[in-house]
Design a protein around this motif. Sequence first.
Motif, PDB file in Angstrom:
ATOM      1  N   ALA A  59       0.834  -1.207   0.000  1.00  0.00           N
ATOM      2  CA  ALA A  59       0.000   0.000   0.000  1.00  0.00           C
ATOM      3  C   ALA A  59       0.869   1.258   0.000  1.00  0.00           C
ATOM      4  CB  ALA A  59      -0.929  -0.002   1.209  1.00  0.00           C
ATOM      5  N   SER A  60       1.981   1.208   0.738  1.00  0.00           N
ATOM      6  CA  SER A  60       2.898   2.350   0.775  1.00  0.00           C
ATOM      7  C   SER A  60       3.488   2.620  -0.602  1.00  0.00           C
ATOM      8  CB  SER A  60       4.022   2.082   1.786  1.00  0.00           C
ATOM      9  OG  SER A  60       3.505   1.896   3.089  1.00  0.00           O
ATOM     10  N   LEU A  61       3.871   1.556  -1.290  1.00  0.00           N
ATOM     11  CA  LEU A  61       4.415   1.719  -2.641  1.00  0.00           C
ATOM     12  C   LEU A  61       3.392   2.342  -3.575  1.00  0.00           C
ATOM     13  CD1 LEU A  61       6.327  -1.683  -3.087  1.00  0.00           C
ATOM     14  CD2 LEU A  61       7.301   0.565  -2.552  1.00  0.00           C
ATOM     15  N   THR A  62       2.143   1.916  -3.442  1.00  0.00           N
ATOM     16  CA  THR A  62       1.076   2.467  -4.278  1.00  0.00           C
ATOM     17  C   THR A  62       0.884   3.951  -4.021  1.00  0.00           C
ATOM     18  OG1 THR A  62      -0.078   0.337  -4.341  1.00  0.00           O
ATOM     19  CG2 THR A  62      -1.377   2.304  -4.848  1.00  0.00           C
ATOM     20  N   ILE A  63       0.873   4.339  -2.760  1.00  0.00           N
ATOM     21  CA  ILE A  63       0.689   5.752  -2.397  1.00  0.00           C
ATOM     22  C   ILE A  63       1.832   6.604  -2.934  1.00  0.00           C
ATOM     23  CG2 ILE A  63       0.659   7.377  -0.454  1.00  0.00           C
ATOM     24  CD1 ILE A  63      -0.840   5.167   1.126  1.00  0.00           C
ATOM     25  N   LEU A  64       3.067   6.131  -2.774  1.00  0.00           N
ATOM     26  CA  LEU A  64       4.223   6.905  -3.212  1.00  0.00           C
ATOM     27  C   LEU A  64       4.242   7.079  -4.727  1.00  0.00           C
ATOM     28  CD1 LEU A  64       6.985   5.445  -0.864  1.00  0.00           C
ATOM     29  CD2 LEU A  64       5.986   7.736  -0.768  1.00  0.00           C
ATOM     30  N   GLU A  65       3.752   6.066  -5.453  1.00  0.00           N
ATOM     31  CA  GLU A  65       3.769   6.142  -6.911  1.00  0.00           C
ATOM     32  C   GLU A  65       2.542   6.872  -7.463  1.00  0.00           C
ATOM     33  OE1 GLU A  65       4.861   3.320 -10.740  1.00  0.00           O
ATOM     34  OE2 GLU A  65       4.534   2.415  -8.779  1.00  0.00           O
ATOM     35  N   ARG A  66       1.390   6.660  -6.865  1.00  0.00           N
ATOM     36  CA  ARG A  66       0.160   7.249  -7.397  1.00  0.00           C
ATOM     37  C   ARG A  66      -0.077   8.659  -6.862  1.00  0.00           C
ATOM     38  NH1 ARG A  66      -4.955   3.940  -5.853  1.00  0.00           N
ATOM     39  NH2 ARG A  66      -4.508   4.932  -3.859  1.00  0.00           N
ATOM     40  N   THR A  67       0.011   8.815  -5.555  1.00  0.00           N
ATOM     41  CA  THR A  67      -0.237  10.122  -4.922  1.00  0.00           C
ATOM     42  C   THR A  67       1.026  10.969  -4.898  1.00  0.00           C
ATOM     43  OG1 THR A  67      -1.903   9.079  -3.517  1.00  0.00           O
ATOM     44  CG2 THR A  67      -1.098  11.258  -2.850  1.00  0.00           C
ATOM     45  N   GLY A  68       2.126  10.348  -4.537  1.00  0.00           N
ATOM     46  CA  GLY A  68       3.397  11.052  -4.481  1.00  0.00           C
ATOM     47  C   GLY A  68       3.550  11.893  -3.227  1.00  0.00           C
ATOM     48  N   VAL A  69       4.651  12.610  -3.160  1.00  0.00           N
ATOM     49  CA  VAL A  69       4.949  13.474  -2.014  1.00  0.00           C
ATOM     50  C   VAL A  69       5.293  14.865  -2.527  1.00  0.00           C
ATOM     51  CG1 VAL A  69       5.770  11.579  -0.562  1.00  0.00           C
ATOM     52  CG2 VAL A  69       7.384  12.785  -2.026  1.00  0.00           C
ATOM     53  N   GLN A  70       5.067  15.857  -1.676  1.00  0.00           N
ATOM     54  CA  GLN A  70       5.451  17.226  -2.001  1.00  0.00           C
ATOM     55  C   GLN A  70       6.787  17.533  -1.337  1.00  0.00           C
ATOM     56  OE1 GLN A  70       1.881  19.475  -0.771  1.00  0.00           O
ATOM     57  NE2 GLN A  70       1.732  20.155  -2.897  1.00  0.00           N
ATOM     58  N   LEU A  71       7.760  17.934  -2.155  1.00  0.00           N
ATOM     59  CA  LEU A  71       9.076  18.284  -1.645  1.00  0.00           C
ATOM     60  C   LEU A  71       9.295  19.781  -1.820  1.00  0.00           C
ATOM     61  CD1 LEU A  71      11.288  15.375  -3.062  1.00  0.00           C
ATOM     62  CD2 LEU A  71       9.955  15.448  -0.946  1.00  0.00           C
TER      63      LEU A  71
END
Length: 208
Positions: free
Chosen positions: A6-18
């Motif tokens: 699930a973490s991998l999915t979130i990081l790839e689909r939603t992403g993070v703001q840097l």
Amino acid sequence: STIHDASLTILERTGVQLHYEEAIKMMHKAGAKITDGNRVRIPASLVEAALNTAPNEVQMYNRDGQPAMLLGGRNKYYGPGSDCLYIVDHRTQERRQPVLQDVVEASRVCDALLNVDFVMSMFVPSDVNPEISDVYQMEVMLNNTSKPIVFVSNEFKGCKAAVEMAEVVAGGSDDLRTKPFVACYVNVTSGLVHNEEALQKLLFLSEK
């Protein structure tokens, strides 16, 4: 595991703001997709590759260079929290703002307790310049405990100062790198939003 997937999915689909251009450029060069200026979508393959380069264990030492905490597996260690703005004075039962001497005494107590594995600055001292209170706190911990130290810095410059102080105590930057006895507690804005100073600290400490 389900959580990892699930973490991998979130990081790839939603992403993070840097909120730090250098970090965005590094992620783009590594293969992440950048949209909306600073939203970084990280492919699962990149996450897995990064995890494979990281050690499964990290050995922390005490100030004397002796092994103190092996971070990994199911190992667990205990220490105080940090940066309380008030203290109940055990002598008078008065609730008051802490002073630097309270940090001194707390560090010495933690150093003496066998069931405390690491030390943090339990209080923010009110009797020093608040802009560099973290530097005072680090100095006090370095001088009053030999146990591993987990430090918190107000700004990036405080993080650099803390590391430089620890390097002096260790005997040099190579000595601290070989036998680390300090770690930085980095706070970000939220789970998927990383502020500039947190990223500056992360990259600086990674290089160290």
